[in-house]
Design a protein around this motif. Structure first.
Motif, PDB file in Angstrom:
ATOM      1  N   THR A 137      28.188  46.477  47.141  1.00  0.00           N
ATOM      2  CA  THR A 137      29.068  45.376  46.782  1.00  0.00           C
ATOM      3  C   THR A 137      29.390  44.521  48.008  1.00  0.00           C
ATOM      4  O   THR A 137      29.381  43.294  47.951  1.00  0.00           O
ATOM      5  CB  THR A 137      30.369  45.926  46.157  1.00  0.00           C
ATOM      6  OG1 THR A 137      30.013  46.790  45.083  1.00  0.00           O
ATOM      7  CG2 THR A 137      31.236  44.821  45.634  1.00  0.00           C
TER       8      THR A 137
ATOM      9  N   VAL B 180      36.155  36.837  44.639  1.00  0.00           N
ATOM     10  CA  VAL B 180      35.335  38.049  44.640  1.00  0.00           C
ATOM     11  C   VAL B 180      35.399  38.720  46.007  1.00  0.00           C
ATOM     12  O   VAL B 180      35.551  39.936  46.115  1.00  0.00           O
ATOM     13  CB  VAL B 180      33.869  37.704  44.273  1.00  0.00           C
ATOM     14  CG1 VAL B 180      32.971  38.908  44.484  1.00  0.00           C
ATOM     15  CG2 VAL B 180      33.782  37.233  42.837  1.00  0.00           C
TER      16      VAL B 180
ATOM     17  N   LEU C  95      38.561  40.590  46.351  1.00  0.00           N
ATOM     18  CA  LEU C  95      38.539  41.783  45.488  1.00  0.00           C
ATOM     19  C   LEU C  95      37.703  42.896  46.126  1.00  0.00           C
ATOM     20  O   LEU C  95      38.076  44.070  46.086  1.00  0.00           O
ATOM     21  CB  LEU C  95      37.926  41.428  44.133  1.00  0.00           C
ATOM     22  CG  LEU C  95      38.870  41.157  42.968  1.00  0.00           C
ATOM     23  CD1 LEU C  95      38.070  40.654  41.776  1.00  0.00           C
ATOM     24  CD2 LEU C  95      39.640  42.424  42.600  1.00  0.00           C
ATOM     25  N   VAL C  96      36.576  42.519  46.724  1.00  0.00           N
ATOM     26  CA  VAL C  96      35.711  43.512  47.360  1.00  0.00           C
ATOM     27  C   VAL C  96      36.470  44.215  48.488  1.00  0.00           C
ATOM     28  O   VAL C  96      36.439  45.439  48.614  1.00  0.00           O
ATOM     29  CB  VAL C  96      34.421  42.845  47.902  1.00  0.00           C
ATOM     30  CG1 VAL C  96      33.599  43.842  48.717  1.00  0.00           C
ATOM     31  CG2 VAL C  96      33.591  42.282  46.765  1.00  0.00           C
TER      32      VAL C  96
ATOM     33  N   TYR D 198      36.247  47.083  40.199  1.00  0.00           N
ATOM     34  CA  TYR D 198      34.782  46.904  40.203  1.00  0.00           C
ATOM     35  C   TYR D 198      34.278  46.311  38.894  1.00  0.00           C
ATOM     36  O   TYR D 198      33.321  45.549  38.871  1.00  0.00           O
ATOM     37  CB  TYR D 198      34.079  48.227  40.534  1.00  0.00           C
ATOM     38  CG  TYR D 198      34.089  48.508  42.021  1.00  0.00           C
ATOM     39  CD1 TYR D 198      33.359  47.689  42.899  1.00  0.00           C
ATOM     40  CD2 TYR D 198      34.839  49.530  42.571  1.00  0.00           C
ATOM     41  CE1 TYR D 198      33.388  47.903  44.258  1.00  0.00           C
ATOM     42  CE2 TYR D 198      34.877  49.754  43.927  1.00  0.00           C
ATOM     43  CZ  TYR D 198      34.151  48.949  44.772  1.00  0.00           C
ATOM     44  OH  TYR D 198      34.175  49.142  46.124  1.00  0.00           O
TER      45      TYR D 198
ATOM     46  N   ILE E 190      34.883  42.666  39.295  1.00  0.00           N
ATOM     47  CA  ILE E 190      33.904  42.081  40.231  1.00  0.00           C
ATOM     48  C   ILE E 190      32.569  41.854  39.514  1.00  0.00           C
ATOM     49  O   ILE E 190      31.961  40.787  39.626  1.00  0.00           O
ATOM     50  CB  ILE E 190      33.705  43.013  41.455  1.00  0.00           C
ATOM     51  CG1 ILE E 190      34.974  43.039  42.316  1.00  0.00           C
ATOM     52  CG2 ILE E 190      32.510  42.545  42.291  1.00  0.00           C
ATOM     53  CD1 ILE E 190      34.950  44.079  43.422  1.00  0.00           C
TER      54      ILE E 190
END
Lengths: 312, 505
Positions: free
Chosen positions: B416, B437, B440-441, B457, B460
């Motif tokens: 990811t 994104v 979020l990662v 996840y 995402i």
């Protein structure tokens, strides 16, 4: 012994040749795109990690500096460290030289063993059905690509009849010999095709030469004329033909080593190219170049020794 | 003439002798495995190649292992562990285990292994372990690792082959270079001989802590570069197993009554990279149009001969936190046309990179060309040498290219981060940008609660799919073949072979 004087000065002439080869291999392998550090680290690497590895192997230096390092190493009998294996390239080549040498030697011996009887039969029966058949076979032999021929031989002799192992180099002398039959045969079939045509032509020329006629006039039987006068004299141009073909032969081993999984220098070179292992590619190319130069030099000596008229 | 006669007879005798020598029997209990290429080193920190990982996991054990399903961690050389509430301090209790020479594997060795992969200038994996602040042995049995920041995937990275536990004493006494050729085994097998470029010969390690589990007397990994030769060798019974069976050979080899062809689930996912910086691919609608214009099922049927499966997410099916309900855009060339028209794009031409000589890649390229043509898109094929495609992708000189990824760790963070959360490598060459994104990662990496992480996840995957960061093509299994007398030859989704369970009768 005037005609052997070249033995002294020829090696000096060869030095610039080898220097030229070193420049060409150095430039060629670096001119194909692709970065050894990137290929070593794999797709999951960061730019920082790539830069670290480049620095470690001196790949961040200017090209001419890298070349000077390469030359300096060569003069010390060294070839640098492999990027992929992290060990000395001279040692890597040393480990791989056996299979390649056996393959080249075995192929040449087998090719001669095939070519001499075929050429003899063709030359002594010139224009007959035998001659034409042999010509067709040798033309066909030249046309088969080695990777295809190798696989066909494996399918026939290893899978179907279980006579020879599919691949590998074997352990011990007898086992190795057994393993080397098919790979040598693959190279020898193409090589013997060239040799047969050449040998046939020189035999025909020798058969109608003055000394052959003179021998016949002295009452020697035709067989004797052939074995004593025609065959030895037709072999001289064949030695030269072999020497000229040595580059082609070495190139052929690269393919054959891959098909038969022989751990030789050809496979080392191929993997070196794919991983952009510059030091390995340079090292193997230099070793092959030296071998080709040396063999041509030896062929000159042999020719001079075999034929008093030759001046080099 | 007598002389000639004798030569002929001896030549025939020699030939016959050679043929008979070929029938020599092989040692019982040693499993011979054919693979493309031979390994490059036994120093775990100095390789990023699968060919080395496979053998590392035979010869070395790790602190934490991945199970057969490839989704759970289990104790290895660390019998148990505790994590401090702030997620910064990991305390491992070491198992009673020995190296092949009988000396104990201590916390000192484990600490040395972790510090070495982080600090050694030759380490290819330093980046993954810079999160380690200190690794110390409190006593022989207790290893304490302190992190710079809480990191959810840390335990999973301890199962990677790079941190195979090595003997501090042995490597310090014989030196790094010698150790790379004569490793001290901490795993199921120890090294007997390594003929570089040819084969690795291993024998059972009687001092392995799970030695009772190991049935084979030994293992030989043999390098057989040519795919055809490797399959013929298996069919001729000269080797017991052959890995990397090409898709095109599966049906033929299944017909062979002497062989078992095994399709083990993998984490391999093939995808189509799109360069978001090249107009008009910066427009989401254009990328959506591409996705609609590609018939993935046709690719699966033709290229993988039906053994693959259409992919719907960058996290592969069977891997941790895979989203089974992720969007799957239907094959619809008319819709693709409409999307392009609405976006004001006409006569779209795509420059597609193809790995020359790679059968699968070339087949996909031709299928894509035909499929995209139906949506009015022209695909220009640019063939190049496989070792230069990656550099070209990094430099951004492409519109599209097919690539694949296989997971090294069970945690989705590694992939990811590379694919969606990494500025440094331009999100795996795609130049995809989405700040939401990316945040979020980063948040998912430090989230300690597995349920919350899973939800992150899932989100995402949903956003990335919606943005068409790339186009997921297909998942495919590992394909290996063995003779029928071999049992329990298994490769887990991360690519590890469980030879400690394999048997040969």
């Amino acid at each position: 012994m005037d005609r052997f004087r070249f033995v002294l000065y020829r090696p000096l002439q060869l030095l610039p040749v080898l220097l030229g080869i070193s420049i060409i291999t150095f430039v060629l392998i670096r001119s194909i795109p692709g970065d050894p550090a990137r290929l070593l680290l794999g797709t999951k690497s960061t730019p920082e990690a790539i830069a670290r590895i480049r620095a470690q192997f001196g790949l961040d230096e200017p090209l001419w500096v890298q070349y000077l390092y390469f030359l300096k190493n060569l003069f010390n009998g060294e070839m640098g460290t492999s990027i992929l294996y992290r060990i000395d390239v001279v040692r890597l080549i040393g480990e791989r030289i056996g299979p390649t040498l056996s393959l080249v030697l075995g192929s040449v011996i087998l090719a001669i063993a095939i070519a001499v009887p075929l050429a003899t039969a063709a030359a002594r029966n010139r224009g007959s059905l035998i001659d034409h058949t042999i010509r067709i076979i040798s033309t066909a032999g030249l046309g088969f690509p080695a990777f295809w021929l190798g696989i066909m031989l494996i399918i026939l002799f290893s899978v179907k009849f279980d006579m020879f192992p599919v691949s590998g180099y074997g352990d011990g002398f007898a086992d190795r010999l057994h393993h080397m039959v098919l790979p040598c045969l693959t190279v020898a079939l193409a090589l013997s095709a060239v040799l047969t045509r050449n040998l046939r032509a020189s035999m025909i020329a020798e058969l109608s030469s003055d000394h052959a006629t003179a021998a016949r006039a002295r009452g020697l039987p035709e067989g004797m004329v052939f074995w004593r006068h025609v065959l030895p004299n037709s072999l001289v141009p064949t030695i030269n033909l072999l020497a000229v073909n040595i580059g082609w032969l070495i190139g052929g081993t690269v393919v054959v080593e891959t098909v038969f999984s022989l751990p030789g220098m050809g496979q080392l070179l191929v993997r070196g190219i794919f991983t952009r292992d510059y030091m390995v590619v340079q090292g193997v190319a230099m070793a092959f170049a030296c071998a080709a130069v040396l063999i041509n030099f030896l062929a000159d000596i042999l020719t001079a020794a075999a034929d008093p008229r030759v001046k080099i | 003439m007598k002389k000639h006669y004798r030569t002929t007879v001896s030549a025939v005798a020699l030939f016959a002798g050679l043929v008979l020598a070929g029938a020599a029997a092989e040692a019982a209990g040693t499993l011979t495995i054919g693979r493309r290429e031979d390994g490059t080193t036994f120093d775990p920190i100095k390789s990023a190649q699968n060919v080395d990982f496979w053998v590392f996991s035979n010869v070395y054990d790790v602190l934490v292992r991945v199970d057969k399903s490839g989704t759970k961690l289990e104790p290895g050389l660390a019998e148990s562990w505790e994590v401090s509430p702030d997620g910064l301090v990991y305390t491992f209790k070491m198992r009673d285990a020995k190296f092949e020479d009988g000396s104990p594997i201590t916390a000192e060795d484990a600490a040395f292994t972790l510090t070495r992969i982080r600090d050694n200038p030759g380490s290819l994996w330093a980046d993954t372990y810079t999160v380690i602040k200190t690794a110390e042995a409190k006593d022989d049995k207790t290893l304490v690792v302190t992190l710079n920041q809480a990191t959810a995937p840390f335990l999973a990275t301890l199962a990677m082959p790079g941190v195979s536990v090595i003997s501090k004493k042995a490597i310090e006494s014989i030196g790094e270079e010698a150790y790379a050729e004569k490793p001290m085994a901490s795993g199921a097998f120890s090294l007997v001989e390594w003929k570089r470029g040819d084969r690795v010969v291993l024998k059972k390690n009687p001092n392995f802590w799970e030695a009772d589990r190991v049935k084979l007397d030994g293992v030989e990994w043999i390098s057989l570069v040519d795919d055809n030769t490797r399959m013929l060798k298996l069919q001729a019974g000269e080797i017991d197993c052959s890995i990397f069976v090409p898709f095109s050979k599966v049906a033929e080899l299944k017909q062979d009554g002497n062989l078992n062809i095994m399709l083990d689930p993998s984490t391999r996912e093939d995808h189509l990279l799109i360069n978001h910086e090249h107009a008009p691919f910066d427009k989401k609608a254009v990328r959506e149009a591409l996705d609609h214009a590609i018939d993935k099922q046709a690719i699966v049927d033709t290229v993988t001969f039906g053994v693959g499966k259409v992919a719907n997410s960058y996290i592969p099916e069977g891997a941790l936190y895979h989203n089974p309900n992720n969007l799957q855009r239907a094959y619809d060339p008319e819709k693709a046309k409409q999307l392009l028209k609405d976006a004001g794009v006409e006569g779209l031409t795509v420059n597609h990179i193809v790995n020359a000589g790679d059968t699968v890649d070339e087949q996909i390229a031709i299928l894509l060309q035909q499929q995209l043509a139906k949506a009015g898109i022209t695909l220009n094929l640019q063939k190049m040498d496989p070792s230069q495609t990656w550099q070209t992708e990094v430099d951004g000189n492409f519109d599209t290219a097919v690539n694949y990824w296989t997971n090294d760790i069970i945690d989705p963070d590694q992939k990811t981060t590379f694919v969606l959360g990494h500025d440094a490598n331009m999100n795996y060459m795609t130049r995809y940008k989405n700040e939401k994104v990316k945040d979020l990662v980063a948040a998912a990496r430090v989230e300690a609660d597995p349920q919350k992480r899973e939800a992150m996840y899932m989100e995402i995957q949903t956003i990335a799919k919606d943005d068409v960061h790339w186009i997921d093509l297909y998942y495919s299994p590992y394909i290996n073949g063995c003779r029928k007398n071999v049992t329990d030859f298994y490769q887990n989704p991360l690519g590890r072979f469980f030879l400690e369970d394999t048997d040969k009768s």
